[in-house]
Design a protein around this motif. Structure first.
Motif, mmCIF file in Angstrom:
data_model
loop_
_atom_site.group_PDB
_atom_site.id
_atom_site.type_symbol
_atom_site.label_atom_id
_atom_site.label_comp_id
_atom_site.label_asym_id
_atom_site.label_seq_id
_atom_site.Cartn_x
_atom_site.Cartn_y
_atom_site.Cartn_z
ATOM 1 N N LEU A 147 0.615 -1.045 -0.044
ATOM 2 C CA LEU A 147 0.225 -0.058 0.077
ATOM 3 C C LEU A 147 0.883 1.227 -0.049
ATOM 4 N N CYS A 148 1.879 1.337 0.855
ATOM 5 C CA CYS A 148 2.919 2.311 0.829
ATOM 6 C C CYS A 148 3.536 2.627 -0.683
ATOM 7 N N GLY A 149 3.681 1.597 -1.339
ATOM 8 C CA GLY A 149 3.948 1.433 -2.755
ATOM 9 C C GLY A 149 3.034 2.351 -3.767
ATOM 10 N N PHE A 150 1.681 1.769 -3.593
ATOM 11 C CA PHE A 150 0.698 2.780 -4.189
ATOM 12 C C PHE A 150 0.595 3.986 -3.960
ATOM 13 N N TRP A 151 0.633 4.181 -2.587
ATOM 14 C CA TRP A 151 0.731 5.660 -2.305
ATOM 15 C C TRP A 151 1.854 6.547 -2.798
ATOM 16 N N LEU A 152 3.006 6.103 -2.967
ATOM 17 C CA LEU A 152 4.072 6.535 -3.620
ATOM 18 C C LEU A 152 3.846 6.862 -5.164
ATOM 19 N N TYR A 153 3.091 6.161 -5.623
ATOM 20 C CA TYR A 153 2.601 5.981 -6.907
ATOM 21 C C TYR A 153 1.625 7.317 -7.178
ATOM 22 N N LEU A 154 0.827 7.524 -6.137
ATOM 23 C CA LEU A 154 -0.235 8.464 -6.124
ATOM 24 C C LEU A 154 0.452 9.941 -6.151
ATOM 25 N N LEU A 155 1.493 9.934 -5.065
ATOM 26 C CA LEU A 155 2.387 11.060 -4.843
ATOM 27 C C LEU A 155 3.324 11.604 -6.081
ATOM 28 N N LEU A 156 3.676 10.586 -7.023
ATOM 29 C CA LEU A 156 4.448 10.888 -8.181
ATOM 30 C C LEU A 156 3.670 11.441 -9.035
ATOM 31 N N SER A 157 2.221 10.690 -9.309
ATOM 32 C CA SER A 157 1.238 11.057 -10.328
ATOM 33 C C SER A 157 0.929 12.465 -10.060
ATOM 34 N N ARG A 158 0.832 13.143 -8.982
ATOM 35 C CA ARG A 158 0.560 14.613 -8.572
ATOM 36 C C ARG A 158 1.912 15.518 -8.805
ATOM 37 N N LEU A 159 3.138 14.973 -8.393
ATOM 38 C CA LEU A 159 3.991 15.675 -8.368
ATOM 39 C C LEU A 159 4.709 15.780 -9.784
ATOM 40 N N ALA A 160 4.764 14.635 -10.602
ATOM 41 C CA ALA A 160 5.420 14.516 -11.752
ATOM 42 C C ALA A 160 4.602 13.742 -12.760
ATOM 43 N N PRO A 161 3.356 13.994 -13.146
ATOM 44 C CA PRO A 161 2.448 13.471 -13.984
ATOM 45 C C PRO A 161 2.978 12.968 -15.392
ATOM 46 N N ARG A 162 3.934 13.949 -15.768
ATOM 47 C CA ARG A 162 4.359 13.507 -17.145
ATOM 48 C C ARG A 162 5.368 12.389 -17.061
ATOM 49 N N PHE A 163 6.323 12.229 -15.944
ATOM 50 C CA PHE A 163 7.002 11.290 -15.722
ATOM 51 C C PHE A 163 6.358 9.930 -15.646
ATOM 52 N N ILE A 164 5.234 9.815 -15.003
ATOM 53 C CA ILE A 164 4.242 8.816 -14.912
ATOM 54 C C ILE A 164 3.493 8.157 -16.103
ATOM 55 N N GLN A 165 3.286 9.362 -16.833
ATOM 56 C CA GLN A 165 2.399 9.014 -18.136
ATOM 57 C C GLN A 165 3.577 8.219 -19.389
ATOM 58 N N ARG A 166 4.996 8.550 -19.089
ATOM 59 C CA ARG A 166 5.763 7.668 -20.119
ATOM 60 C C ARG A 166 6.068 6.231 -19.798
ATOM 61 N N PHE A 167 5.427 5.789 -18.465
ATOM 62 C CA PHE A 167 5.368 4.470 -18.407
ATOM 63 C C PHE A 167 4.386 3.889 -18.528
ATOM 64 N N GLN A 168 3.153 4.502 -18.822
ATOM 65 C CA GLN A 168 1.771 4.042 -19.375
ATOM 66 C C GLN A 168 1.650 4.009 -20.859
ATOM 67 N N VAL A 169 0.510 3.476 -21.332
ATOM 68 C CA VAL A 169 0.420 3.085 -22.709
ATOM 69 C C VAL A 169 -1.158 3.565 -22.885
ATOM 70 N N GLU A 170 -1.202 3.614 -24.367
ATOM 71 C CA GLU A 170 -2.512 3.792 -24.547
ATOM 72 C C GLU A 170 -2.754 3.275 -25.914
ATOM 73 N N VAL A 171 -3.696 2.670 -26.219
ATOM 74 C CA VAL A 171 -4.220 1.895 -27.267
ATOM 75 C C VAL A 171 -5.043 2.550 -28.415
#
Length: 225
Positions: free
Chosen positions: A181-205
């Motif tokens: 759960l701490c790992g998921f909260w870290l993901y949420l924190l990064l998604s707010r502080l650095a959304p572009r960084f997070i998006q580079r690891f995600q994909v879109e079909v």
């Protein structure tokens, strides 16, 4: 404390590095399979998958390594390693939730704070990647999924530890799940502080192609693989 951390990191790398090598060996086949389905994948996403696999196998290595003890035997062989025998069916087994926290407090009052802190933080830290990387790499990230990944993996580990003569403890499952759960909260924190960084690891079909996620196109169905 740093010496203990380096020791466990070395134990994790023993399994993590071969797992990464095997993944890289099969990467050309994965790439061809994706192309056959009309999909592509980014280098950054593949690196994220490799790191996730390394963390997963590292956790399994450090938690499922059997307990041995050295016996001084005469003759040619000298000291030999023997698997520790379990004195009884229920020895080193704790099925009472939160019992460990009482043991932690007792250790702290006796001056054993170092190993108590190491065990507590270690059970949290090793499962942080198991909550972080699935949220980073796969669709439908939520705290329930991270908790389920942490709980399921920890439960398998604790059952496996029973058969390699290590301690099986329900409190470890609780701490490991909290670590995920701490790992998921870290993901949420990064998604707010650095959304572009997070998006580079995600994909879109889009029209059967997997590309870097730059935001869903209006009116187009998008889903993460």
């Amino acid at each position: 404390m740093m010496h203990e951390i380096l020791y466990y990191l070395r134990e994790m790398l023993v399994a993590a590095v071969p797992a990464a090598v095997v993944f890289c060996c099969f990467w050309p086949y994965r790439r061809r399979a994706l192309r056959a389905m009309g999909l592509t994948t980014s280098f950054r996403r593949e690196m994220g998958l490799i790191l996730f696999i390394m963390c997963l196998f590292g956790v399994l290595a450090v938690t499922l390594w059997p307990v041995y003890w050295m016996e001084d035997s005469p003759g040619l062989w000298g000291d030999i390693e023997l698997l520790v025998d379990r004195p009884s069916v229920w020895s080193n087994v704790n099925l009472i939730p939160f019992r460990m926290f009482g043991d932690y407090w007792e250790d702290l009052t006796r001056g054993g704070g170092f190993f108590t802190l190491l065990n507590f933080l270690g059970n949290l830290a090793v499962f942080v990647p198991l909550g972080f990387f699935p949220a980073l790499l796969f669709r439908g990230a939520n705290w329930r999924r991270s908790a389920l990944v942490g709980f399921g993996t920890s439960l398998l580990v604790e059952v496996g530890q029973y058969f390699v003569m290590r301690t099986t403890d329900i409190d470890d499952v609780i701490l490991n799940t909290l670590g995920a759960l701490c790992g998921f909260w870290l993901y949420l924190l990064l998604s707010r502080l650095a959304p572009r960084f997070i998006q580079r690891f995600q994909v879109e079909v889009r029209h059967g192609r997997e590309t870097g996620n730059s935001g869903p196109a209006p009116g187009a169905g998008a889903g993460q693989l």
